[in-house]
Design an enzyme around this catalytic site. Structure first.
Site, short mmCIF file in Angstrom:
data_model
loop_
_atom_site.label_atom_id
_atom_site.label_comp_id
_atom_site.label_asym_id
_atom_site.label_seq_id
_atom_site.Cartn_x
_atom_site.Cartn_y
_atom_site.Cartn_z
N HIS A 163 0.83 -1.20 0.00
CA HIS A 163 0.00 0.00 0.00
C HIS A 163 0.87 1.25 0.00
CE1 HIS A 163 -3.62 2.36 1.44
NE2 HIS A 163 -2.64 3.15 1.85
N GLU A 164 1.79 1.32 0.94
CA GLU A 164 2.63 2.53 1.06
C GLU A 164 3.58 2.69 -0.12
OE1 GLU A 164 1.79 4.70 3.01
OE2 GLU A 164 0.59 3.60 4.47
N HIS A 169 1.81 4.53 -2.82
CA HIS A 169 1.93 5.98 -2.63
C HIS A 169 3.31 6.47 -3.06
CE1 HIS A 169 -1.83 6.62 -0.65
NE2 HIS A 169 -1.55 5.91 0.42
N HIS A 212 3.83 6.50 -6.82
CA HIS A 212 2.98 7.57 -7.36
C HIS A 212 3.70 8.91 -7.17
CE1 HIS A 212 -1.31 9.55 -7.23
NE2 HIS A 212 -0.56 10.04 -8.20
#
Length: 531
Positions: free
Chosen positions: A388-389, A392, A395
């Site tokens: 998940h991180e 980020h 991105h």
């Protein structure tokens, strides 16, 4: 459960490379002093932005450069502070960084009123005179759309100066939760003491031993309850400062102001709550299934996180988790994987918990690269947190690489799509390689939990945030009793009749840092849906 180590005991390879920003604290102070002088140059542009295209262009370039320098200073201080919230040196540096941002914002407060005041024809002539200004057209359009909520230059400067004060409730609550608050130890069946911390709480709640879960639950929530009035005063202050700035900016509600910046209509927020509410029976059905499969007479709030299939409760070391995540992300392509490898191999990540370290997890988009905070516990949940991180982080990396600085910080409404898309890819990968029925059942259970925690639970948080803001806006003080009553009733509504909603859960709001982030959490639910 291992004893939580001190920061000095962490192995270097398990810590993030903050030295990539500044080699040491001395270099940070040098950059801080320089930036404190450089931001004064902004003053020379006051009153001139609408007079000349060249002046406008030079000002925007200066702003990008100054913002880059100030954010490097802030990022270093924040990361060092989060390594150990009890370290007063970095708490001081964090305070200085926030003060610098506030001063920079105050000096540049003339920017928005002056840009709004430029006639459309003049601005179009600016674009013709200096074609490069066309790259800033989107920035101008968004800025000028805020015309009805922009004040005079003097009033804007005053609001900017109050920015540091507005951060106080969040700063105080974070310091209290992470640096000062201590939970009583609990004990295993053999009498061994187990430490309860922000980072160990959820892993303890995942234990197959109901006594461990119940003890951890009571350790945390009884402690929070003993400080309930302090926590309530902090959250009340947070909502009051939102109301102050909302009124100053002439918005009708706190939520309208919060969503205006991201160009999201309030109806999106309301429709999320409405739509999830219409399908609450699905969560109730899942609670009934959980109760049946756990073979318990009563399903309690401390039973929510333990796997339904404990026999398949696999452990994943950090090295295992990295390897699995890399395989799961193969559909994203070689360029994406190369960035992932860069992050894994060059210490973008601070991996394990230590005394005083900020709880939870996050990704900080920064230069020269992003930084990721974890509190890895060798669980499947920690593996999903990692992917998940890193969603980020990548991105942010690509945004900063491909966008000019003024556009590189994307809004949160789209941010959670990248992270939760990665989680879905991991789930699909694990299901594709798992043939063992118990392991598949465990994964499907985890997938159901993602819907419970990311769609339903975050929507419950969003509904709580909306209710407390509306209560405050109507003139009510957010006392501990008021907050607990609202939160408890929402848990009853969301979890249904098959769940014993233990009275302790009424204090959970005090444990959630996102309630200091101004209508943030709904975007987890919308992001998960989009992903």
């Amino acid at each position: 459960m291992e004893k939580i180590i001190k920061r000095s005991e962490q192995k270097k390879e398990n810590t993030w490379a903050v030295e990539d920003i500044f080699a040491n604290d001395e270099a940070w102070f040098t950059a801080y002093d320089k930036a404190a002088q450089d931001i004064k140059e902004v003053d020379s542009y006051a009153g001139k932005l609408g007079t000349d295209a060249k002046i406008m262009y030079n000002y925007l370039l200066l702003g990008e450069n100054l913002n880059r320098d100030v954010m490097r200073i802030y990022t270093y201080a924040m990361l060092k502070s989060d390594e150990d919230k009890g370290n007063s040196t970095y708490a001081d540096m964090m305070g200085r960084a926030i003060s610098l941002i506030t001063e920079f914002s105050g000096r540049a407060s003339f920017e928005t009123p002056e840009i709004i005041a430029i006639p459309d024809e003049t601005l179009e002539n600016f674009y013709k005179e200096i074609p490069e200004l066309g790259e800033f057209r989107r920035f101008f359009d968004v800025t000028r759309a805020a015309k009805d909520h922009t004040l005079s230059p003097a009033e804007e400067k005053l609001l900017a100066a109050a920015g540091e004060i507005s951060e106080a409730p969040d700063t105080i609550s974070s310091q209290f939760r992470n640096a000062d608050l201590r939970y009583p130890d609990i004990h295993a069946a053999d009498g061994t003491a187990i430490q309860v911390t922000q980072g160990s709480f959820i892993p303890l709640m995942e234990s197959s031993d109901v006594n461990i879960r119940r003890q951890a639950f009571c350790s945390v929530y009884h402690t929070l309850e003993s400080y309930k009035n302090t926590f309530a005063a902090m959250l009340d202050a947070q909502v009051k400062q939102l109301t102050f700035f909302r009124k100053a900016r002439k918005f009708d509600s706190n939520i309208e102001k919060a969503l205006f910046h991201t160009e999201v209509p309030v109806e999106v927020y309301e429709n999320l709550i409405k739509t999830v509410g219409k399908h609450m029976t699905l969560l109730h059905k899942y609670m009934k299934l959980r109760k049946k499969l756990m073979n318990v007479d009563e399903l309690h709030m401390y039973d929510l996180y333990t796997p339904i299939v404990p026999e398949a409760d696999n452990k994943y070391s950090f090295e295992d988790a990295k390897a699995i995540c890399r395989k799961a992300l193969a559909p994203m392509g070689e360029e994406y994987l190369a960035i992932l490898d860069e992050g894994f191999q060059n210490r973008w990540i601070d991996v394990y918990e230590n005394e005083g370290k900020r709880g939870g997890a996050y990704s900080m988009g920064a230069l020269p690269h992003p930084f990721v905070l974890l509190n890895h516990k060798d669980t499947v949940d920690s593996m999903f947190t990692l992917i998940h991180e890193m969603g980020h982080a990548i991105h942010s990396y690509l945004s900063k690489k491909n966008q000019r600085p003024i556009y590189s910080s994307y809004v949160i409404f789209v941010a959670e799509v990248a992270s939760t898309c990665n989680e879905n890819l991991l789930m699909q990968y694990l299901l594709s390689i798992t043939e063992d029925k118990k392991q598949r059942a465990s994964l499907i259970n985890y997938f159901l939990e993602q819907f419970r925690t990311t769609l339903y639970r975050q929507t419950m948080f969003a509904e709580f945030e909306l209710e407390i803001n509306r209560a405050s806006e109507s003139g009510k003080t957010l006392t501990a009793d008021t907050l607990c009553d609202i939160y408890y009733k929402l848990n009853q509504k969301y979890y249904g009749d098959d769940m014993v909603v233990d009275k302790e859960i009424a204090m959970e709001w005090a444990r959630i840092p996102h309630f200091y982030m101004n209508f943030y959490v709904y975007q987890y639910a919308t992001g998960f849906s989009a992903a």
